[in-house]
Scaffold this active site. Structure first.
Site, PDB file in Angstrom:
ATOM      1  N   GLU A  40      59.266  43.424  40.890  1.00  0.00           N
ATOM      2  CA  GLU A  40      57.830  43.148  40.916  1.00  0.00           C
ATOM      3  C   GLU A  40      57.440  42.424  39.630  1.00  0.00           C
ATOM      4  OE1 GLU A  40      53.708  45.608  41.853  1.00  0.00           O
ATOM      5  OE2 GLU A  40      55.306  46.623  40.743  1.00  0.00           O
ATOM      6  N   LYS A 115      51.451  43.448  49.074  1.00  0.00           N
ATOM      7  CA  LYS A 115      51.417  44.870  48.732  1.00  0.00           C
ATOM      8  C   LYS A 115      50.157  45.538  49.282  1.00  0.00           C
ATOM      9  CE  LYS A 115      51.788  47.855  44.621  1.00  0.00           C
ATOM     10  NZ  LYS A 115      51.860  47.833  43.133  1.00  0.00           N
ATOM     11  N   CYS A 165      56.715  48.764  44.911  1.00  0.00           N
ATOM     12  CA  CYS A 165      56.330  49.723  43.877  1.00  0.00           C
ATOM     13  C   CYS A 165      55.563  50.939  44.414  1.00  0.00           C
ATOM     14  CB  CYS A 165      55.544  48.989  42.796  1.00  0.00           C
ATOM     15  SG  CYS A 165      55.506  49.849  41.198  1.00  0.00           S
TER      16      CYS A 165
END
Length: 282
Positions: A40, A115, A165
């Site tokens: 990321e 995301k 994440c």
């Protein structure tokens, strides 16, 4: 097949970061890797969250420097490239999408995931709120990567689910990627991340192994790992986990590669011996 999770300690300089990403991709290819994944924010760990706005690119712009670098490198090396994340312009003014772009061995854009879950944390000493700059994605994303035959294995199709994440804390996302649409379980989940040192130390390995075990799938988790120029410290421990929850490779801190071989016979054996995915009732 051999895969690599690339760990970086990215800086506020996107040109430098792109050069380091390209270097490690070449190193991975030299080791016979067929699929590599960047962390990321491989392209930028800025002084402040709003720095992402300055380097944001328009989606699918083949002239944009970051997307062009990923595409050209995938094609030059002939590998599948999960391009960590980079900021893509959003519909909402002064917001960007934290997007994973996947490139096939010929360099074409094979998949994009934005995301979905935005991180917020405040323990009185550290505080983060991604929603100040990021616009959340809405849709899970999977893709099928045709993997070429080598001396070690025949050609096969690999179903990959994409996450980023903080998504790791939401197991329903991983179930949705396997059991919507074609109802075919994912073989591999990618989790490019920049976990904080505090949360990573407590939860990173535990969550990665849990997602692998409950979905009986491999997990590749390339991470940011070290002390950044902006003062932030990320946990690192880029990791590859097998469907039984065993850690196949781990790089604790600093730049480098975590390399492992995904044994598809092992995946099939785990699912056959303990057919938990067939036993779902909800």
């Amino acid at each position: 097949m051999k895969v690599a999770a690339i760990q970086m300690v990215s800086t506020p300089d996107p040109v430098h970061n792109a050069e380091r990403a390209r270097y490690w991709l070449h190193e991975a290819a030299a080791q016979g890797v067929q699929l590599a994944a960047l962390p990321e924010y491989f392209c930028l760990m800025g002084q402040q969250d709003s720095d992402k706005l300055a380097i944001a690119e328009t989606a699918a712009d083949t002239t944009a420097p970051l997307q062009r670098m990923l595409s050209e490198t995938a094609a030059a090396l002939g590998l599948w490239l999960i391009g960590g994340t980079l900021p893509l312009r959003a519909a909402t003014p002064e917001r960007v999408r934290n997007a994973t772009c996947v490139y096939a061995p010929d360099g074409h854009l094979a998949a994009r995931y934005d995301k979905i879950h935005l991180f917020r944390f405040d323990n009185g000493r550290e505080s983060y709120d991604e929603a100040r700059v990021l616009e959340a994605g809405e849709q899970p994303c999977t893709f099928v990567a045709p993997i070429s035959a080598t001396a070690e294995h025949a050609a096969f199709d690999l179903k990959v689910g994409l996450s980023v994440c903080y998504d790791l804390r939401f197991p329903e996302l991983y179930r949705a990627m396997s059991f919507s649409g074609d109802q075919v379980p994912c073989d591999l989940f990618a989790v490019p991340a920049a976990f904080t040192y505090t949360t990573g130390q407590a939860h990173w390995e535990l969550l990665l192994r849990a997602r692998a075990i409950e979905n009986q799938a491999f997990v590749i988790a390339p991470a940011q790992g070290g002390l950044h120029q902006n003062g932030r410290r990320t946990w690192g421990h880029s990791m590859i986990v097998d469907p039984w929850g065993d850690v196949l490779a781990c790089l604790p801190e600093g730049e480098g590669l975590a390399v492992a071989t995904l044994d598809m016979a092992r995946l099939r054996a785990v699912r056959q011996q303990l057919p938990a995915l067939q036993h779902r009732r909800l």
